[in-house]
Write an enzyme that holds these catalytic residues in place. Structure first.
Site, short mmCIF file in Angstrom:
data_model
loop_
_atom_site.label_atom_id
_atom_site.label_comp_id
_atom_site.label_asym_id
_atom_site.label_seq_id
_atom_site.Cartn_x
_atom_site.Cartn_y
_atom_site.Cartn_z
N ASP A 11 0.65 -1.41 0.49
CA ASP A 11 -0.04 -0.21 -0.25
C ASP A 11 0.73 1.56 0.04
O ASP A 11 0.74 1.93 1.45
CB ASP A 11 -0.64 -0.13 1.15
N HIS A 242 9.18 0.14 9.08
CA HIS A 242 9.05 -1.38 8.99
C HIS A 242 8.75 -2.54 7.33
O HIS A 242 9.15 -3.71 8.40
CB HIS A 242 6.96 -1.00 9.71
O1 RIB Z 1 2.63 -0.45 10.83
C1 RIB Z 1 3.58 -1.03 10.03
C2 RIB Z 1 2.68 -0.74 8.20
O2 RIB Z 1 1.17 0.14 8.38
C3 RIB Z 1 3.63 -0.09 7.68
O3 RIB Z 1 2.82 -1.56 6.95
C4 RIB Z 1 3.48 1.01 6.77
O4 RIB Z 1 3.02 1.00 5.92
C5 RIB Z 1 1.90 1.57 7.73
O5 RIB Z 1 1.37 1.79 7.14
CA CA Z 2 3.29 -0.74 4.43
#
Ligand code: RIB
Ligand code: CA
Length: 316
Positions: A11, A242
Site C-alpha cells: 500500500d 517497518h
Molecule cells: O504498522 C506499520 C505498517 O503500517 C507499515 O506497513 C506501514 O506502511 C503502515 O502503514
Molecule cells: Ca505498508
C-alpha cells in the site's frame, strides 16, 4: 542459488517504497510482481504509486495488479495522510505514471503465479492482508503450493501503533488477518516486536540524500514528512523502517530471534486488530487449538539489517 521469487503486496506508502527498492536492489530476490491494496492510501493511488516506483527503479517489466479497495468487512475511509501524505509519497506529487496495471486482480495474479510454480513463490504482504485472504478464498490450494509468507504486521508482546492494542496493517482488516494466520502454510510475522527496534537515524537518512542512485534520491525526497511524524509521535529523531524489515528477514534471517506460536486476531471491540500469541499450552484456550504455529519475530540485530538496506539502496 537462484534468486527467491517474491510477490510484494503493498500500500505504498513511504516505508513500503523503501522496502520495494530494498528488494529490487537485492540479487538474492526476484520481484515477480507488485499487488496493490488499500491502506496508507486508497487502492487506486496504491496502484499509481507502485507503477511510479517501478519507473524510478527502471523496472517497468514487473507487473502491477490492483487489489482490494476495502477490507473484508466494511468500507475503508481514512488513509493516514498525516504520515504518508495526500499522495502517499510525502506530498511531492509526482507526475502520473506512463504504464498501467495488468487486467488481473491482485488475488487472481497471486493464485496464478503460485499455482504455476508450486513451492517457489514467497508472498511478502506489507499492507492490510485483504488481497491474501481473497487469494486463499479464490484458490485454497495456494496454501500447499506457496513457498512461504513473510509479512509485516502485528504485535505479539508489545503495544500497537494504530491503537494501544493493534498494529496498523492488521487493524485495517482483522478478519483477513485471522484467515491468513489461520491457514495451513508457513507464515512469518515481522511485526512491531522487531520493527519498532529498526530505526534509521538522521545520519542514516543522510546517506540517501548523498547517494546518486535515483531510488535513493526518491527516498530522500519522500521521507521528511514521515520523519516529522515519527519525531512528533516518538519524541526522538529516527524513522522506523517497518516494511523493509520484512525484506531484511528474507535476506538475513539469522539477524532475527523467532518464536513459534499460533496467533489469533481479535475482531471485536476496542482491541480489534490485536494479534494474540498462544504462549503456553492451555486446555481452555480453544480458539487457538488446531491452529498452525506462526514464526513470530521477537528480536532483531537492527544495526545489521539497517546497514544492509543502506548498502543496497544508497550506495555511495
Ligand atoms: O504498522 C506499520 C505498517 O503500517 C507499515 O506497513 C506501514 O506502511 C503502515 O502503514
Ligand atoms: Ca505498508
Amino acid at each position: 542459488m537462484p534468486p527467491q521469487k517474491i510477490i510484494i503486496d503493498t500500500d505504498p506508502g513511504i516505508d513500503d517504497s523503501m522496502a520495494i527498492f530494498f528488494a529490487l536492489n537485492s540479487p538474492e530476490l526476484e520481484v515477480i510482481g507488485l499487488t496493490a491494496v488499500f491502506g496508507n492510501v486508497h487502492v487506486d493511488l496504491a496502484v499509481t504509486n507502485a507503477l511510479r516506483l517501478l519507473e524510478i527503479a527502471g523496472r517497468t517489466d514487473i507487473p502491477v495488479a490492483e487489489g482490494a479497495a476495502n477490507p473484508l468487512a466494511g468500507t475503508y475511509t481514512n488513509p493516514p495522510t498525516f504520515i504518508h501524505g495526500d499522495d502517499g509519497q510525502g506530498n511531492i506529487h509526482l507526475p502520473p505514471p506512463t504504464t498501467t496495471a495488468i487486467t488481473q486482480t491482485a488475488a487472481e495474479f497471486i493464485v496464478e503465479q503460485i499455482m504455476s510454480a508450486p513451492g517457489e513463490i514467497t508472498l511478502v504482504p506489507i499492507g492490510p492482508l485483504t488481497n491474501i485472504a481473497l487469494a486463499l478464498r479464490l484458490e485454497p490450494r495456494i496454501a500447499q503450493n506457496v513457498k512461504q509468507v513473510v509479512l509485516m504486521g502485528g504485535n505479539a508482546l508489545v503495544p500497537g501503533n494504530a491503537t494501544p492494542a493493534a498494529e496498523a496493517n492488521i487493524h485495517d482488516d482483522p478478519e483477513a488477518a485471522d484467515v491468513v494466520f489461520g491457514a495451513d502454510w508457513s507464515v512469518t510475522m515481522v511485526g512491531l516486536d522487531v520493527t519498532t527496534k529498526a530505526s534509521m537515524t538522521e545520519q542514516h537518512l543522510q546517506r540517501y540524500a548523498q547517494s546518486s542512485s535515483p531510488m535513493a534520491q526518491h527516498i530522500a525526497r519522500i521521507n521528511p514528512l514521515y520523519h516529522d511524524f515519527s519525531k512528533r509521535v516518538n519524541g526522538v529523531s529516527g524513522l522506523l523502517v517497518h516494511d523493509s524489515t520484512a525484506i531484511a528477514y528474507l535476506l538475513m534471517p539469522d539477524a532475527f530471534t523467532v518464536k513459534q506460536w499460533p496467533i489469533r486476531v481479535e475482531t471485536q471491540g476496542f482491541s480489534r486488530g490485536k494479534t494474540w500469541p498462544y504462549l503456553r499450552p492451555n486446555p481452555n484456550a480453544v480458539a487457538w487449538h488446531n491452529r498452525s504455529a506462526v514464526n513470530v519475530c521477537t528480536g532483531i540485530d537492527s544495526a545489521r539489517t539497517i546497514e544492509l538496506e543502506l548498502n543496497r539502496v544508497a550506495p555511495p
